[in-house]
Design an enzyme around this catalytic site. Structure first.
Site, PDB file in Angstrom:
ATOM      1  N   LYS A 128      43.338   4.745 -37.588  1.00 50.75           N
ATOM      2  CA  LYS A 128      42.932   4.635 -36.183  1.00 50.75           C
ATOM      3  C   LYS A 128      43.383   3.291 -35.662  1.00 50.75           C
ATOM      4  CE  LYS A 128      40.460   7.198 -33.307  1.00 50.75           C
ATOM      5  NZ  LYS A 128      40.262   8.637 -33.434  1.00 50.75           N
TER       6      LYS A 128
HETATM    7  N1  GLU Z   1      42.096  10.945 -31.467  1.00 55.86           N
HETATM    8  C1  GLU Z   1      41.905  12.270 -31.934  1.00 55.86           C
HETATM    9  C2  GLU Z   1      40.798  12.340 -32.955  1.00 55.86           C
HETATM   10  O1  GLU Z   1      39.933  11.503 -32.994  1.00 55.86           O
HETATM   11  C3  GLU Z   1      43.194  12.910 -32.402  1.00 55.86           C
HETATM   12  C4  GLU Z   1      43.878  12.223 -33.529  1.00 55.86           C
HETATM   13  C5  GLU Z   1      45.251  12.789 -33.826  1.00 55.86           C
HETATM   14  O2  GLU Z   1      45.628  13.807 -33.259  1.00 55.86           O
HETATM   15  O3  GLU Z   1      45.937  12.176 -34.633  1.00 55.86           O
HETATM   16  O4  GLU Z   1      40.699  13.277 -33.688  1.00 55.86           O
END
Ligand code: GLU
Length: 438
Positions: A128
């Site tokens: 993240k």
């Molecule tokens: N931000 C989204 C999540 O928390 C998607 C992450 C992604 O598609 O890599 O799942």
């Protein structure tokens, strides 16, 4: 090995009794993640060495992001990228731009991505990123310069085989396009698979924008069916009206549910007859929020969370259901569209009340699942129809829900503990097979 869920975990017992500091830091998202992990590790009787490995992020990057403002002055923001675990594949996870971004939050979100990808069994690890900033106060040009500088600062971790970002809170297709371009300029050729959630015209997947909300709709229907409740006319309250909340509300209303409450960061609205979600989306798109939308009566945002509804769908940020309000929750089902909306101590209170919680790492996994489809399409250079994307998404969400439910029944634990058991087991199996590189 005790496998019966302790339903008496209250501030005086269990998790909190064992560790007073955790109670004091109820709203620390990393602690929230860790206490759920510890519980699953205990139930799985996980090797103590593996527990040590899985309690640590693999890599934590903190960068300064200087940005030239439109007025000629310079601001410096702090950016983060955390790779929590990559044993199952390239790190995968979104990037958020928000004033609440901290290293602790990004660490928790990266760990959640690891467990999320494992729950739905897609071949990714978890990561993240985020920049602590207020995007509402920035011009488009400032946002672009910040995105490009942040991308350049973390460029060595990025790549289709190493770390693949996607949108998250306050980031979108536009931001992903800048990120893809910056990366491509650095490596000297166009690399579509370095990021997902891109505009469709430049290699994005059909259905990606709606995927998280669609996944929420699918598992909510599964939960209603499991509890013997009718989908038609099931009452739903949705907190958060961004990409996840608005799409989930829209799709659930198309399935026949009655969306009786919606809310965004400015206002919460109630309409017992059902809100016209399409009109609310149009209003929000045009005016930037639900303020002045006349399709429901205004209520206090906190009231939305304790409405007497079949389904409560928190789809905004962390820590909205805590020990302060969990005992007042009256929903039968909570579908966690957001990451980390429920604190760990609140889990026990919801259990006590018999609320069926579809945990974040399962409920909102539709987004990363279609991100995976996008990455596959980019690498194959061959694109799928929207129907194919949606069919495959439904298969994965339904299968994952069923897998988690089986574990919950078998071990007499709640859906959250079952999800962690499934994912921690999958990640640790790969670790065992790969061994520790020396
Ligand atoms: N931000 C989204 C999540 O928390 C998607 C992450 C992604 O598609 O890599 O799942």
């Amino acid at each position: 090995m005790a496998i019966i869920e302790d339903r008496r975990l209250t501030p005086a017992h269990g998790i909190l009794g064992r560790d007073k500091d955790r109670f004091l830091s109820e709203e620390n998202p990393f602690e929230a993640m860790m206490s759920r992990f510890d519980r699953a590790a205990e139930l799985l009787d996980l090797d103590p060495g593996l527990v040590k490995v899985l309690r640590q992020p693999e890599k934590q990057i903190i960068v300064a992001v200087p940005v030239l403002k439109d007025d000629g002055s310079v601001d410096v923001y702090t950016g983060y990228r955390v790779l929590y675990n990559t044993s199952r594949g390239p790190a995968k996870g979104g990037i958020r731009f928000d004033t609440a971004v901290t290293l602790e939050e990004v660490k928790a979100l990266a760990a959640w991505m690891t467990w999320k990808c494992a729950v739905v069994d897609i071949p990714f690890g978890g990561s993240k990123g985020g920049v602590n900033c207020d995007p509402e106060k920035m011009s488009l040009g400032e946002l672009e310069r910040m995105t490009r500088r942040y991308t350049a600062a973390i460029i060595n971790t990025l790549g289709p085989d190493s770390d693949v970002p996607a949108p998250d809170v306050n980031t979108n297709e536009r931001v992903m396009a800048w990120l893809m371009d910056t990366y491509s300029m650095h490596v000297g050729h166009t690399v579509t698979a370095v990021v997902t959630g891109k505009p469709v015209v430049m290699g994005g997947s059909l259905g990606r924008r709606e995927a998280t909300g669609r996944g929420c709709m699918i598992v909510t229907k599964e939960a209603l069916n499991h509890l013997g409740l009718a989908v038609r006319n099931a009452t739903v309250a949705v907190q958060g009206f961004g990409n996840v909340g608005s799409v989930a509300a829209d799709l659930l209303s198309q399935e026949g549910c009655r969306i009786v409450a919606i809310g965004d960061r400015h206002v919460a609205l109630y309409n017992a007859d059902g809100i016209d979600v399409q009109k609310a989306i149009e209003h929000s798109r045009k005016h930037g929020s639900l303020k002045e939308f006349t399709g429901g009566d205004k209520m206090k945002p906190a009231e939305l969370l304790t409405l007497d509804v079949d389904v409560l769908l928190p789809a905004a940020l962390e820590n909205v259901i805590t020990t302060k309000n969990a005992s007042q929750v009256r929903a039968k089902i909570i579908c966690e569209g957001a990451n980390g909306p429920t604190t760990a101590p609140a889990d026990a209170i919801l259990d006590e009340k018999g609320v069926f919680v579809i945990p974040d790492i399962l409920a909102n996994a539709g987004g990363v699942t279609v991100s995976y489809f996008e990455w596959v399409q980019n690498r194959g250079g061959y694109f799928w129809t929207e129907d194919l994307v949606n069919d495959r998404l439904r298969d994965i969400m339904c299968r994952s829900f069923a897998n988690v439910l089986d574990i919950a029944k078998k071990h007499k634990v709640n859906m959250r503990t079952a999800s962690y058991m499934l994912s921690v087991e999958r990640v640790s199996t790969v670790h065992k097979l790969r061994g520790i590189y020396a």
